[in-house]
Design a protein around this motif. Sequence first.
Motif, short mmCIF file in Angstrom:
data_model
loop_
_atom_site.label_atom_id
_atom_site.label_comp_id
_atom_site.label_asym_id
_atom_site.label_seq_id
_atom_site.Cartn_x
_atom_site.Cartn_y
_atom_site.Cartn_z
N LEU A 91 0.75 -0.97 0.34
CA LEU A 91 -0.06 -0.21 -0.27
C LEU A 91 1.22 1.40 -0.19
CD1 LEU A 91 -2.46 -1.11 2.26
CD2 LEU A 91 -3.10 -0.89 0.52
N ILE A 92 0.59 2.48 -0.32
CA ILE A 92 1.07 3.60 -0.67
C ILE A 92 0.24 4.35 0.14
CG2 ILE A 92 1.92 5.55 -2.18
CD1 ILE A 92 2.38 3.96 -4.56
N LEU A 93 0.76 4.63 1.13
CA LEU A 93 0.00 5.55 2.42
C LEU A 93 0.07 7.78 1.90
CD1 LEU A 93 1.78 3.85 5.13
CD2 LEU A 93 -0.69 3.25 3.65
N CYS A 94 -1.08 7.62 2.41
CA CYS A 94 -0.99 8.89 1.91
C CYS A 94 -1.68 9.87 3.21
CB CYS A 94 -2.57 9.54 0.38
SG CYS A 94 -2.18 8.56 -0.77
N HIS A 95 -0.68 10.86 3.19
CA HIS A 95 -0.94 11.67 4.15
C HIS A 95 -2.03 13.29 3.36
CE1 HIS A 95 2.28 9.59 6.22
NE2 HIS A 95 2.47 9.39 5.19
N ALA A 96 -2.02 14.21 4.01
CA ALA A 96 -2.86 15.31 4.47
C ALA A 96 -1.53 16.17 3.59
CB ALA A 96 -2.87 16.16 5.55
N GLU A 97 -0.43 16.59 3.45
CA GLU A 97 0.59 17.17 3.42
C GLU A 97 1.55 16.70 2.78
OE1 GLU A 97 2.34 22.36 4.12
OE2 GLU A 97 1.27 20.87 5.07
N ASN A 98 2.25 16.57 1.17
CA ASN A 98 3.96 15.91 1.25
C ASN A 98 4.34 17.82 0.47
OD1 ASN A 98 2.88 12.95 1.04
ND2 ASN A 98 0.80 13.99 0.16
N ARG A 99 4.99 17.32 0.48
CA ARG A 99 5.85 18.39 0.08
C ARG A 99 7.15 17.80 -0.43
NH1 ARG A 99 4.46 23.12 0.81
NH2 ARG A 99 6.71 24.55 1.52
N ALA A 100 7.75 18.49 -1.37
CA ALA A 100 9.24 18.03 -2.39
C ALA A 100 10.03 19.08 -2.30
CB ALA A 100 8.38 17.51 -3.64
#
Length: 1259
Positions: free
Chosen positions: A830-839
């Motif tokens: 599974l690929i877990l999704c978060h509320a905010e992702n930063r690159a």
Amino acid sequence: MDAPEEPLPPVIYTMENKPIVTCAGDQNLFTSIYPTLSQQLPREPMEWRRSYGRAPKMIHLESNFVQFKEELLPKEGNKALLTFPFLHIYWTECCDTEVYKATVKDDLTKWQNVLKAHSSVDWLIVVVENDAKKKNKTNILPRTSIVDKIRNDFCNKQSDRCVVLSDPLKDSSRTQESWNAFLTKLRTLLLMSFTKNLGKFEDDMRTLREKRTEPGWSFCEYFMVQEELAFVFEMLQQFEDALVQYDELDALFSQYVVNFGAGDGANWLTFFCQPVKSWNGLILRKPIDMEKRELIQKQEATLLDLRSYLFSRQCTLLLFLQRPWEVAQRALELLHSCVQELKLLEVSVPPGALDCWVFLSCLEVLQRIEGCCDRAQIDSNIAHTVGLWNYATEKLKALGYLCGLVSEKGPNSEDLNRTVDLLAGLGAERPETANTAQSPYKKLKEALSSVEAFEKHYLDLSHATIEMYTSIGRIRSAKFVGKDLAEFYMRKKSPQKAELYLQGALKNYLAEGWALPITHTRKQLAECQKHLGQIENYLQTSSLLASDCHLTDEERKYFCQEILNFASQQTNSPGHKIVLPMHSFAQLKSLHFDPSNAVVHVGGVLSVEITLWSQMPVPVHVEQIAINVHFSIEKNNYRKTAEWLTKHKTSNGIINFPHEPAPFPASQNSLPALELYEMFERSPSDNSLNTTGIICKNVHMLLRRQESSSSVDVPSGVALEDGAHVLKCSSVMLEPGANKVLFRTQAREPGTYTLRQLCASVGPLWFVLPHVYPIVQYDVYSQEPQLHVEPITDSLLAGIPQKVRFTVTTGHYTVKNGDSLQLSNAEAMLILCHAENRAVIYSNTREKSSDASFRIQSSGKVTSISLPAAPAYHLIEFELDVLSLPSAPAVRGDSNQPGLKESRRTCSEKLAASHCMVTTDHKVSIDCPWSIYSTVIALNFSIPFQTTHSLLSAGTRKYIQICVQNLSELDFRLSDSSLIDTGGSADLQLVPLNTQIQQHIHSQQSVFFVWELKWTREPPPALHCRFSVGFSPASEEQLSVSLQPYTYEFQVENFFTLYNVKAEIFPPLGMEYCKTGSLCSLEVSITRLSDLLEVDKDEALTESDEYFTTKLMYEVVDNSSNWAVCGKSSGVLSMPVAAQATHRVHMEVMPLFAGHLPFPDVRLFKYLPHHSAHSSQLDADSWIENDSLSVDKNVDDAVDSSSIKSRGSMHSASSIEHRGLPMPRLQAFPPGQVFNSSSGMQVFVIPSKEDHVLEVSVT
């Protein structure tokens, strides 16, 4: 005796002087014997042993026999050895007693009295015997009576001083023997006299030398005394000893001159400080120069007189010793030392007088050597004489400059007067050279007579000297003479002739590294080139001189201004360029790249800053500085990625260049060192190594053509490269010293750019550094976009969230808003999704550019990652959390349970793999916006646990034990453990015995779980179980996502207890305990615990009228070697298949040790008939001791089998005829079907009383 003394005639010093021996008595007799005596005396050599440990020598004695006169005897204080009579001989042939008494005796008495009066003890009386006189006089006494009388009268204690010479004029053996005895005696007495008188003379001379510190001591007087000793050695033909005397005088005088120069002067040295009035050179054609000897004796000699006389004597002796080449060597040293001694003594010398004396002396020595050697000897020993030729050439040149013979206008009146004075100081030519056409006197006089004559003689001498130096390999000396010739030609206004010699000298100095001669020669060469109009050569020489630190600032500025003046002139051909080497104008010190790794992408800007060290003494305005760049494209340009280039380039970007070699190389043919680098070519698909090799990076410097005849200072083909790629910087003012020059370029085409040449232009002048070394390169790359996925940690663990880093290398692609990565979801990941992702966005040099947020959307089987906008040649980095479901692979009930026998290979493999985590691969397909192809990545997850199960028995009660081992580096928290029967049997119940709800399991530790099996009816033959336990990292209190439990499935078969085996050991009758060495009784009871079950229905089951039976085999073994089983240790029995059916077996065992000993092992097997499927197997190791049985390989291992045979059985194996027959086989019971109730029991054994050694077994 009282008569007035007549003056002695002067001693004529010639080489024919011989030791004096006086003759008294019968002169007519001696006259008749003299011819024979003079011939026979020097014929045989005699060994001369001298005092003070000096080596003995063999000498031939000769003598000058003169008539005895009292005037010849030395008077008190006379030290002349040449006139000293070394021996006195009295001759008589008297054979008549009357005559002896009348005349001879009185004459002998007077002779001896005169000798005694002068203290002379070296004498000899010779009595000549003549047979003719004996025949004429018959009444004479025998000969011995006259000899005896003489001996009694005059030789009382020295009877050997009277000898007899028999018939000296006859030719007979008796006469020869008499002559031999007489000559031996004569030589012995002469040597004794030499030794004694020379020793006394040397002592007196030594005493005189030791008084040299006294005020009245005179060197000239001492000189005459030691020369007297030298004359005597020369008279004895001991030329080496004679030379030593002159060498000692030479050293003594030289030391006094040196001391005088240091301020410690002797009074007698003032005699030698007289002004020099005559300079006629050395006189070597006479054995002894009596004129100069008399001047020394009268203390009127000048320094040149003393040195001339002393060297003439040394020369004479060296020629006698056949060492003419040492004469030349000593002469050169003498001439140089005389010049210095005249300066130390501050002797007044007219200008040019010393040059005349040296010139004449050189030619005199050379002609003296030529007179005693043939042409072949002279040609083969040029090395010894060429120094004199060179010195004579130098002095003739100095005389020519002094007398005005080299100037353009010729000599003036002052020069002519000086020439007349110099010729007057030569005096008249000596008689011995008056008839010689090429005497030194005539040559010098002719050379000074006119300009033409001087030029002829000087050129002849110079060319001869150069030829001699060249023939013996002394090239540097030859070039030095050539340099003098060049100076002569420059004065004569012939620069075209001078240039050749100056170039030759400069080439030699450069090759050998002589800095000051190089500078001086270049100045002369620059003047020569300027006169000849060689503009290019003159400019190059001027640039070298302008940068030469050995010149003054004024001189350097002058030559620099010469260059600038030429550069400012308007030439007729504006496009004409004069190319000069840069090393004399400026030196490249360092180079700095920005970016520092010298790697830039297409379109990027690269800065190159160089440090130039200006060699010029004044600021110079340079119109343009350019760097020619060579562009190349490698075949395998896939290697030129930013990552590869960054790893293979210098980190600081600064390249320091070695100091420019001095303007002179260490060796003309020296080449730079090889620069070798490793080269690897890899496949672009799988990065595998295709080829490897070695590359030479400076081949362009090594494979240059070596010019054999080009001059060092002449421009030797410095080529100015023309290329499309040039870095330029215009209008630069170069100050003396360090200067920074900055170049900028924008990369347009991918490839490798090599800096080849550095050029600086000053008007029409181009100063060029032909090769930039070491090699300097910068790379321009064009990179394809790439996606790289890697875990942050070393390994990914299944079952818990793990972070994975995504790195997007944009390359030439510009990421726009809306570009996204499409990931196909894997079922177990599974690929877990978060509320905010930063690159984070980086440049190619890993400098942070910016950060941005991005979205992750998951729908069905596809997860979309929206990328933030990023320019080309940047990196986008972000992290995602992934979760892999944990599950252990299902195993069978007998695959991992203890108690089963496995082969050695299987056991070792499982032992090695027991500490490794099981891994699972999850492949994810990613679609990228810059490519139409999908990128497949594989993520490898490791299961952190290893689980094993085992079946435990306690009679008929059964237990299942689960062992969970943590193989990872993390600590976990375990909870909610459960074990269920997946078959869903209602009659089976699993009762947990675990009391804790949660448990911590640390890294590399194990946790055990136990359940009891309970059933109400007959249990199933196989039990399918699934173990599950919840787990989470111990370091994290609360996770944002719920985790799946860890599961482990396994199967247990045939676990019901069928037989109970019990063993008892009884001591011998009448004894309370078992004793070592005594036979004890062993009783084994085998009890059936259940009726017929499904698992009993096999090949061993037989049916009778009342019940079923099966065949079993028992075996008693003791692997610990505590017991010796006596008698039958195994057997086959028929067991009824009925509950509580019991079979008992009795046997005897003997304890081998004292103490509490464990019971022997009792093993039980199924006994299958021979017609079974495996009955055809034969193995020698499977034979049982009392029955011919075949045992399955998976039942027992070799150790157990061998231990069975090691017991003391009364039966042997079956005979050989059983081999090849079908035999029964044994089959082990599955774990849990046989329960050994005696397992773990012990029996107490006491030691026997007869044992002297007590052995106790402790278990």
